[in-house]
Every structure is written in structure tokens, then in C-alpha cells.
Design an enzyme around this catalytic site. Structure first.
Site, mmCIF file in Angstrom:
data_model
loop_
_atom_site.group_PDB
_atom_site.id
_atom_site.type_symbol
_atom_site.label_atom_id
_atom_site.label_comp_id
_atom_site.label_asym_id
_atom_site.label_seq_id
_atom_site.Cartn_x
_atom_site.Cartn_y
_atom_site.Cartn_z
ATOM 1 N N ASN A 179 0.975 4.161 7.894
ATOM 2 C CA ASN A 179 2.217 4.414 8.628
ATOM 3 C C ASN A 179 2.000 5.461 9.717
ATOM 4 O O ASN A 179 2.944 5.866 10.384
ATOM 5 C CB ASN A 179 3.367 4.808 7.697
ATOM 6 N N GLY A 222 5.150 -4.888 0.357
ATOM 7 C CA GLY A 222 4.435 -4.785 1.620
ATOM 8 C C GLY A 222 3.883 -3.387 1.810
ATOM 9 O O GLY A 222 3.624 -2.669 0.838
ATOM 10 N N GLY A 281 9.789 -5.437 -3.233
ATOM 11 C CA GLY A 281 9.123 -5.328 -1.939
ATOM 12 C C GLY A 281 7.757 -4.695 -2.110
ATOM 13 O O GLY A 281 7.653 -3.539 -2.501
ATOM 14 N N ALA A 298 5.107 -0.379 2.950
ATOM 15 C CA ALA A 298 5.866 0.734 2.379
ATOM 16 C C ALA A 298 5.954 0.612 0.862
ATOM 17 O O ALA A 298 5.791 1.601 0.138
ATOM 18 C CB ALA A 298 7.260 0.791 2.988
ATOM 19 N N SER A 345 12.609 8.171 13.254
ATOM 20 C CA SER A 345 11.501 9.062 13.595
ATOM 21 C C SER A 345 11.703 9.817 14.901
ATOM 22 O O SER A 345 11.385 11.022 14.963
ATOM 23 C CB SER A 345 10.188 8.278 13.637
ATOM 24 N N LYS A 376 2.612 -2.273 9.131
ATOM 25 C CA LYS A 376 1.853 -1.289 8.367
ATOM 26 C C LYS A 376 0.541 -1.839 7.804
ATOM 27 O O LYS A 376 -0.476 -1.131 7.784
ATOM 28 C CB LYS A 376 2.720 -0.703 7.255
ATOM 29 N N GLY A 410 17.484 6.317 2.280
ATOM 30 C CA GLY A 410 16.175 6.111 2.873
ATOM 31 C C GLY A 410 15.684 7.291 3.687
ATOM 32 O O GLY A 410 14.476 7.531 3.777
#
Length: 265
Positions: A93, A135, A133, A137, A22, A72, A246
Site C-alpha cells: 500500500n 485481496g 475480502g 487490504a 489520504s 495493491k 475505516g
């Protein structure tokens, strides 16, 4: 980049935070738009998240906070209000500091992921997806995939509570997408195989998904941005499978997030 007394500050909080892309993407965007703003990283352990977010609320020239792993879901509890996507997923996020010092939370991971696929001419409508996954994200991506019209979404997470929470949320939406539990192993029916876990950030991490049974035309995506080529993506390439990095998620959402923070048009 020039920092002065009028600079608007954005921070990114995570633990770890060294892998975050970022700062370079946001700061390049600010420079391109000629905006007097800067994003800086803060490594914040989970036990300190509340204290840090409460303290940041008092900084008047703070535009907001970018939230990454593992915060998050926890960060959503500190928002006075949430966007539809954040409320839907129970995670954020991005937190925007409002004039009264409260946080408004939003979730852009899901739409960023789907936009990143679209930019690479990868269409998910009517396709079968394995998502490992569930969570913050992962939940964001799951809801966005349902919005994009996937035919089926197979889910796995070693955290049963997280998996059950996402299952309930997705099934409560209705619709035609088939929601199923799965193992972290690709099947010939999967068109897309997505890793939404942090497994792969470290060199000695095990493979999060077994690709042995993957269809030759399957696309393997990893939400991890650093390293760019995770062990999972390297394994996919060695098997001749198409891969999706990603960084496409963030590249497809950074401008939207900056606009949400009221820093660019």
C-alpha cells in the site's frame, strides 16, 4: 500549504480515487511537521498502472506512491524489494522511490488496522474474527490479526483464487490460530466482523455481510473510509452492534507511512 520548486511530492493511485482520505490526512501531517511535501490523487485504471509506475520512477522529487484499491497486489510486482509484511501478503500500500529510481514496497494496512482497534481499546487476542475480502487490504489485515494472536480467523471471498492464496499463506506460518473458510454471514461465535471488500463504496452496493446471526457484543468493522458510515455499519448500528470506522486504519498508519517515505522523523 506552499508548493515550490523544493516540494517533495507523494501521489496516491487508485481506481476510483475520489473516496481516498489520504490527501487530507497526509497533507495535514506535513503541515503539522512543517515538511515541504504534498500528496495528490491520481486516478489510474488497472490497464495503465504499469505505465504510470514506470513513468513516476523518473521523477526525482517524488518521495513515493500510496497504493489503494484495486492496485495493491498488482503494484507489488513493480517493486525491486519488499518489506516483510509486503512479501508475506504479496501486496503493497506504499512504494518508496529509492535513489536509483527503483521502488521499495511496504504494506501497512494490517498493522494500521490492529493499531486502530487498540486505540479504541478493542483487543483481538484470543478472539474469533470473520474477515470478508482477501485481496491486498484483506490479506494485510489477516496476517496482522494472526500476529496479534486471534484464536480463529474465518475467511470468505467470492474470488476463490484470492481466498486460496491467503489460506495457503496463513497456514504456512504455523502457529495456533485456527484458519477456516466461511460464508459472508456473522455467527454468534464471532467477536469481530470485518469487511475488507470495496462493497459499500457506492450507495447501491449490496450488504457484503449478513449480520442476522451476529452476537449482541460483536464489533463490526469496515475498511471503507468513504462513506464513513457504510450500509454495513448502518445495519450494524440498527441492530445495536458496536462499529469501527475505516478511517481508524489510516489514522493509525499515516505517520508510519510518512516516516517510511523519509518525510517525517
Amino acid at each position: 500549504m506552499q508548493i515550490d520548486g523544493e516540494t517533495k511530492i507523494v501521489v496516491i493511485v487508485g481506481d476510483p480515487v475520489a473516496q481516498a482520505k489520504s490527501p487530507e490526512l497526509f497533507n495535514a501531517l506535513f503541515e503539522r511537521y512543517g515538511v515541504n511535501a504534498a500528496l495528490v490523487p491520481l486516478q489510474v485504471p488497472p490497464a495503465k498502472l504499469g505505465a504510470v509506475l514506470d513513468g513516476l520512477r523518473g521523477i526525482v522529487n517524488l518521495a513515493g506512491v500510496v497504493v489503494i484499491v484495486p492496485h495493491k497486489i498488482a503494484a507489488a510486482a513493480y517493486a525491486a524489494d519488499l518489506s516483510d509484511a509486503a512479501r508475506q501478503t504479496g501486496s503493497v500500500n506504499c512504494l518508496r522511490r529509492e535513489m536509483d529510481g527503483t521502488w521499495f514496497g511496504a504494506m501497512f494496512d494490517g498493522i494500521g488496522f490492529v493499531k486502530g482497534l487498540d486505540a479504541c481499546e478493542l483487543i483481538v487476542r484470543d478472539k474469533s474474527v470473520l474477515l470478508v475480502g482477501t485481496g491486498g487490504a484483506g490479506a494485510g489485515v489477516a496476517h496482522a490479526l494472526v500476529d496479534a494472536g486471534v484464536a480463529s480467523l474465518d475467511l470468505f471471498d467470492s474470488n476463490t483464487e484470492s481466498l486460496q492464496r491467503l489460506e495457503r499463506a496463513l497456514r504456512s506460518r504455523g502457529g495456533t490460530t485456527l484458519i477456516r473458510r466461511s460464508m459472508p454471514a456473522a455467527q454468534a461465535a464471532h467477536d469481530f466482523i470485518v469487511n475488507a471488500t470495496p462493497c459499500g463504496m457506492r450507495a447501491n452496493d449490496p450488504l457484503p455481510i449478513d449480520l442476522t446471526g451476529a452476537h449482541p457484543d460483536a464489533v463490526v468493522a469496515d475498511l471503507i473510509m468513504k462513506p464513513a458510515q457504510t450500509r454495513l455499519l448502518e445495519d450494524a448500528r440498527a441492530r445495536g452492534l458496536a462499529t469501527h470506522l475505516g478511517r481508524y486504519l489510516l489514522e493509525s498508519s499515516v505517520e508510519t507511512m510518512a516516516a517510511f517515505l523519509r518525510l517525517v522523523p
